[in-house]
Motif scaffolding. Structure first.
Motif, PDB file in Angstrom:
ATOM      1  N   ARG A   1       7.522  26.938   8.783  1.00 40.37           N
ATOM      2  CA  ARG A   1       8.188  28.011   9.539  1.00 40.37           C
ATOM      3  C   ARG A   1       7.966  27.892  11.040  1.00 40.37           C
ATOM      4  NH1 ARG A   1      10.212  31.737   6.059  1.00 40.37           N
ATOM      5  NH2 ARG A   1       9.540  31.535   3.886  1.00 40.37           N
ATOM      6  N   SER A   2       6.855  27.314  11.444  1.00 39.18           N
ATOM      7  CA  SER A   2       6.605  27.096  12.870  1.00 39.18           C
ATOM      8  C   SER A   2       5.548  26.017  13.017  1.00 39.18           C
ATOM      9  CB  SER A   2       6.142  28.392  13.559  1.00 39.18           C
ATOM     10  OG  SER A   2       4.874  28.800  13.054  1.00 39.18           O
ATOM     11  N   GLY A   3       5.556  25.348  14.185  1.00 39.96           N
ATOM     12  CA  GLY A   3       4.525  24.377  14.496  1.00 39.96           C
ATOM     13  C   GLY A   3       4.755  23.015  13.867  1.00 39.96           C
ATOM     14  N   GLU A   4       3.657  22.281  13.701  1.00 38.60           N
ATOM     15  CA  GLU A   4       3.708  20.912  13.193  1.00 38.60           C
ATOM     16  C   GLU A   4       2.587  20.723  12.181  1.00 38.60           C
ATOM     17  OE1 GLU A   4       5.111  16.955  15.451  1.00 38.60           O
ATOM     18  OE2 GLU A   4       3.169  17.709  16.136  1.00 38.60           O
ATOM     19  N   ARG A   5       2.929  20.124  11.052  1.00 31.65           N
ATOM     20  CA  ARG A   5       1.993  19.963   9.935  1.00 31.65           C
ATOM     21  C   ARG A   5       1.847  18.479   9.594  1.00 31.65           C
ATOM     22  NH1 ARG A   5       2.130  19.235   4.273  1.00 31.65           N
ATOM     23  NH2 ARG A   5       0.890  20.694   3.009  1.00 31.65           N
ATOM     24  N   TYR A   6       0.603  17.976   9.575  1.00 29.51           N
ATOM     25  CA  TYR A   6       0.317  16.601   9.191  1.00 29.51           C
ATOM     26  C   TYR A   6      -0.500  16.601   7.899  1.00 29.51           C
ATOM     27  CZ  TYR A   6       1.729  14.752  13.775  1.00 29.51           C
ATOM     28  OH  TYR A   6       2.433  14.396  14.895  1.00 29.51           O
ATOM     29  N   THR A   7      -0.164  15.679   7.029  1.00 26.18           N
ATOM     30  CA  THR A   7      -0.893  15.493   5.775  1.00 26.18           C
ATOM     31  C   THR A   7      -1.065  14.002   5.548  1.00 26.18           C
ATOM     32  OG1 THR A   7       0.288  17.404   4.875  1.00 26.18           O
ATOM     33  CG2 THR A   7      -0.934  16.068   3.311  1.00 26.18           C
ATOM     34  N   THR A   8      -2.176  13.613   4.949  1.00 29.16           N
ATOM     35  CA  THR A   8      -2.302  12.235   4.479  1.00 29.16           C
ATOM     36  C   THR A   8      -2.362  12.247   2.964  1.00 29.16           C
ATOM     37  OG1 THR A   8      -3.385  10.121   4.946  1.00 29.16           O
ATOM     38  CG2 THR A   8      -4.836  11.986   4.461  1.00 29.16           C
ATOM     39  N   GLY A   9      -1.668  11.293   2.353  1.00 29.46           N
ATOM     40  CA  GLY A   9      -1.615  11.214   0.902  1.00 29.46           C
ATOM     41  C   GLY A   9      -2.313   9.965   0.406  1.00 29.46           C
ATOM     42  N   LEU A  10      -3.149  10.110  -0.612  1.00 30.50           N
ATOM     43  CA  LEU A  10      -3.850   8.987  -1.225  1.00 30.50           C
ATOM     44  C   LEU A  10      -3.308   8.789  -2.635  1.00 30.50           C
ATOM     45  CD1 LEU A  10      -7.550   9.635  -0.102  1.00 30.50           C
ATOM     46  CD2 LEU A  10      -5.859   8.070   0.899  1.00 30.50           C
ATOM     47  N   ILE A  11      -2.493   7.758  -2.777  1.00 28.67           N
ATOM     48  CA  ILE A  11      -1.955   7.345  -4.077  1.00 28.67           C
ATOM     49  C   ILE A  11      -2.754   6.113  -4.480  1.00 28.67           C
ATOM     50  CG2 ILE A  11       0.109   6.529  -5.253  1.00 28.67           C
ATOM     51  CD1 ILE A  11       1.638   8.130  -2.961  1.00 28.67           C
ATOM     52  N   PHE A  12      -3.157   6.038  -5.724  1.00 31.57           N
ATOM     53  CA  PHE A  12      -4.125   5.011  -6.119  1.00 31.57           C
ATOM     54  C   PHE A  12      -3.477   3.726  -6.628  1.00 31.57           C
ATOM     55  CE2 PHE A  12      -6.322   9.091  -6.369  1.00 31.57           C
ATOM     56  CZ  PHE A  12      -7.414   8.838  -5.572  1.00 31.57           C
ATOM     57  N   HIS A  13      -2.206   3.769  -7.011  1.00 26.22           N
ATOM     58  CA  HIS A  13      -1.489   2.547  -7.373  1.00 26.22           C
ATOM     59  C   HIS A  13      -0.671   2.072  -6.172  1.00 26.22           C
ATOM     60  CE1 HIS A  13       0.732   6.167  -8.688  1.00 26.22           C
ATOM     61  NE2 HIS A  13       1.799   5.574  -8.174  1.00 26.22           N
ATOM     62  N   ASP A  14      -0.459   0.767  -6.076  1.00 24.24           N
ATOM     63  CA  ASP A  14       0.372   0.209  -5.031  1.00 24.24           C
ATOM     64  C   ASP A  14       1.806   0.040  -5.513  1.00 24.24           C
ATOM     65  OD1 ASP A  14      -1.546   0.245  -3.088  1.00 24.24           O
ATOM     66  OD2 ASP A  14      -2.031  -1.890  -3.178  1.00 24.24           O
ATOM     67  N   ALA A  15       2.686  -0.303  -4.590  1.00 29.17           N
ATOM     68  CA  ALA A  15       4.126  -0.317  -4.863  1.00 29.17           C
ATOM     69  C   ALA A  15       4.647  -1.735  -5.068  1.00 29.17           C
ATOM     70  CB  ALA A  15       4.883   0.353  -3.725  1.00 29.17           C
ATOM     71  N   ALA A  16       5.651  -1.843  -5.916  1.00 27.49           N
ATOM     72  CA  ALA A  16       6.325  -3.129  -6.117  1.00 27.49           C
ATOM     73  C   ALA A  16       7.190  -3.454  -4.908  1.00 27.49           C
ATOM     74  CB  ALA A  16       7.174  -3.057  -7.386  1.00 27.49           C
TER      75      ALA A  16
ATOM     76  N   PRO B   1       0.824  -1.214   0.000  1.00 26.53           N
ATOM     77  CA  PRO B   1       0.000   0.000   0.000  1.00 26.53           C
ATOM     78  C   PRO B   1       0.855   1.260   0.000  1.00 26.53           C
ATOM     79  CG  PRO B   1      -0.059  -1.071   2.147  1.00 26.53           C
ATOM     80  CD  PRO B   1       0.640  -2.020   1.220  1.00 26.53           C
ATOM     81  N   THR B   2       0.405   2.259  -0.722  1.00 29.39           N
ATOM     82  CA  THR B   2       1.147   3.518  -0.853  1.00 29.39           C
ATOM     83  C   THR B   2       0.534   4.711  -0.128  1.00 29.39           C
ATOM     84  OG1 THR B   2       0.013   3.819  -2.967  1.00 29.39           O
ATOM     85  CG2 THR B   2       2.251   2.922  -3.043  1.00 29.39           C
ATOM     86  N   PRO B   3      -0.740   4.683   0.312  1.00 32.55           N
ATOM     87  CA  PRO B   3      -1.229   5.815   1.106  1.00 32.55           C
ATOM     88  C   PRO B   3      -0.337   6.034   2.328  1.00 32.55           C
ATOM     89  CG  PRO B   3      -3.070   4.499   0.377  1.00 32.55           C
ATOM     90  CD  PRO B   3      -1.830   3.722   0.027  1.00 32.55           C
ATOM     91  N   LEU B   4      -0.167   7.292   2.715  1.00 32.72           N
ATOM     92  CA  LEU B   4       0.816   7.610   3.742  1.00 32.72           C
ATOM     93  C   LEU B   4       0.362   8.766   4.618  1.00 32.72           C
ATOM     94  CD1 LEU B   4       3.854   9.382   1.989  1.00 32.72           C
ATOM     95  CD2 LEU B   4       1.661   9.048   0.895  1.00 32.72           C
ATOM     96  N   LEU B   5       1.008   8.871   5.773  1.00 29.39           N
ATOM     97  CA  LEU B   5       0.770   9.937   6.735  1.00 29.39           C
ATOM     98  C   LEU B   5       2.098  10.651   6.940  1.00 29.39           C
ATOM     99  CD1 LEU B   5      -1.152  11.323   8.758  1.00 29.39           C
ATOM    100  CD2 LEU B   5      -0.539   9.549  10.416  1.00 29.39           C
ATOM    101  N   LEU B   6       2.123  11.954   6.673  1.00 27.14           N
ATOM    102  CA  LEU B   6       3.358  12.737   6.722  1.00 27.14           C
ATOM    103  C   LEU B   6       3.337  13.695   7.898  1.00 27.14           C
ATOM    104  CD1 LEU B   6       2.177  12.834   3.451  1.00 27.14           C
ATOM    105  CD2 LEU B   6       4.625  13.201   3.166  1.00 27.14           C
ATOM    106  N   ARG B   7       4.494  13.846   8.542  1.00 27.00           N
ATOM    107  CA  ARG B   7       4.629  14.762   9.673  1.00 27.00           C
ATOM    108  C   ARG B   7       5.825  15.679   9.439  1.00 27.00           C
ATOM    109  NH1 ARG B   7       5.962  12.410  15.542  1.00 27.00           N
ATOM    110  NH2 ARG B   7       8.036  12.259  14.592  1.00 27.00           N
ATOM    111  N   TYR B   8       5.578  16.983   9.529  1.00 28.63           N
ATOM    112  CA  TYR B   8       6.624  17.995   9.379  1.00 28.63           C
ATOM    113  C   TYR B   8       6.662  18.867  10.632  1.00 28.63           C
ATOM    114  CZ  TYR B   8       5.852  17.087   4.345  1.00 28.63           C
ATOM    115  OH  TYR B   8       5.692  16.510   3.117  1.00 28.63           O
ATOM    116  N   GLY B   9       7.869  19.152  11.123  1.00 29.37           N
ATOM    117  CA  GLY B   9       8.055  20.116  12.193  1.00 29.37           C
ATOM    118  C   GLY B   9       8.694  21.382  11.661  1.00 29.37           C
ATOM    119  N   GLU B  10       9.025  22.289  12.559  1.00 25.45           N
ATOM    120  CA  GLU B  10       9.644  23.552  12.162  1.00 25.45           C
ATOM    121  C   GLU B  10      10.929  23.294  11.377  1.00 25.45           C
ATOM    122  OE1 GLU B  10      11.424  27.612  14.240  1.00 25.45           O
ATOM    123  OE2 GLU B  10      10.075  26.287  15.360  1.00 25.45           O
TER     124      GLU B  10
END
Length: 231
Positions: free
Chosen positions: A216-231, A119-128
């Motif tokens: 630039r400040s704080g914490e940012r979360y994103t979820t990504g939906l990719i429709f093809h799966d990975a080899a 599966p390729t969907p993912l959860l991303l976390r970014y800090g400052e």
């Protein structure tokens, strides 16, 4: 917001004109908070990537394991069903023979037959100070040409900076950049690697990459939906 109620006429027009389109609200604040709260856990994920170790930028992300969290499983299938006809149209204009089945489950079966099972969907976390370098999410032979990123944090409250950035390289021209501002729970649909552009002699193919500018400040979360799966 149900996928069927989105303004698909406007979305299709924006995708054709710019290679990306904001969706409007996809997830409510409570669902965004539940997804963010998954990040420290191990069970929902198959792997963790620290971007700096691979030259991808700064920050980190985790790939979900199957089964996906229910809201994302449902959203992925519903969005695919609306995007598959657009993807077919893009491929036809670019002279590419690939067409996509109407149901996402059937497309995933195609991926599995080619050995693309992760599966390729993912959860991303970014800090400052974190950012994501421009890239394309390809993963194997079978590539669905559109994907979706959904912002799970509230801009201005949870973080500043961290804008979604898309760049487009047309033949014999300098790159064009597009920045898409999003509110919490909103998504952006965008081209994975190519899109058609109409020229004087018909449509031609342009290459796109996407990334995230410096938080630039704080914490940012994103979820990504990719429709093809990975080899």
């Amino acid at each position: 917001m149900p996928v069927e109620t989105l303004d698909w006429t406007r979305i299709a027009a924006d995708l054709d004109a710019h290679g990306c389109a904001a969706t409007g609200p996809l997830l409510d604040a409570e669902t965004c908070a539940r997804l963010r709260a998954l990040y420290p856990q191990e069970a929902p994920f198959r792997s963790r990537i620290v971007m700096a170790r691979h030259g991808f930028g700064r920050g980190e992300y985790k790939y979900y394991a199957y089964p996906l969290p229910a809201p994302l499983e449902e959203l992925r299938a519903a969005l695919y069903a609306r995007l598959a006809p657009l993807a077919d149209g893009w491929n036809a204009r670019m002279g590419l023979p690939v067409r996509y089945p109407a149901a996402h489950a059937d497309f995933l079966a195609r991926c599995r037959q080619a050995g693309q099972t992760r599966p390729t969907p993912l959860l991303l976390r970014y800090g400052e100070g974190d950012y994501n370098c421009l890239h394309q999410d390809v993963y194997g032979e079978h590539v669905f040409p559109l994907q979706v990123a959904i912002l799970l944090s509230a801009p201005g409250r949870d973080f500043t900076g961290g804008e979604f950035v898309l760049t487009e390289q047309r033949p014999r021209m300098q790159s064009r950049a597009e920045v898409v501002p999003l509110a919490q729970g909103e998504g952006v649909i965008f081209a994975v690697r190519h899109r058609p552009v109409q020229g004087t002699r018909g449509a031609y193919r342009v290459a796109l990459r996407h990334g995230v500018s410096r938080v630039r400040s704080g914490e940012r979360y994103t979820t990504g939906l990719i429709f093809h799966d990975a080899a």
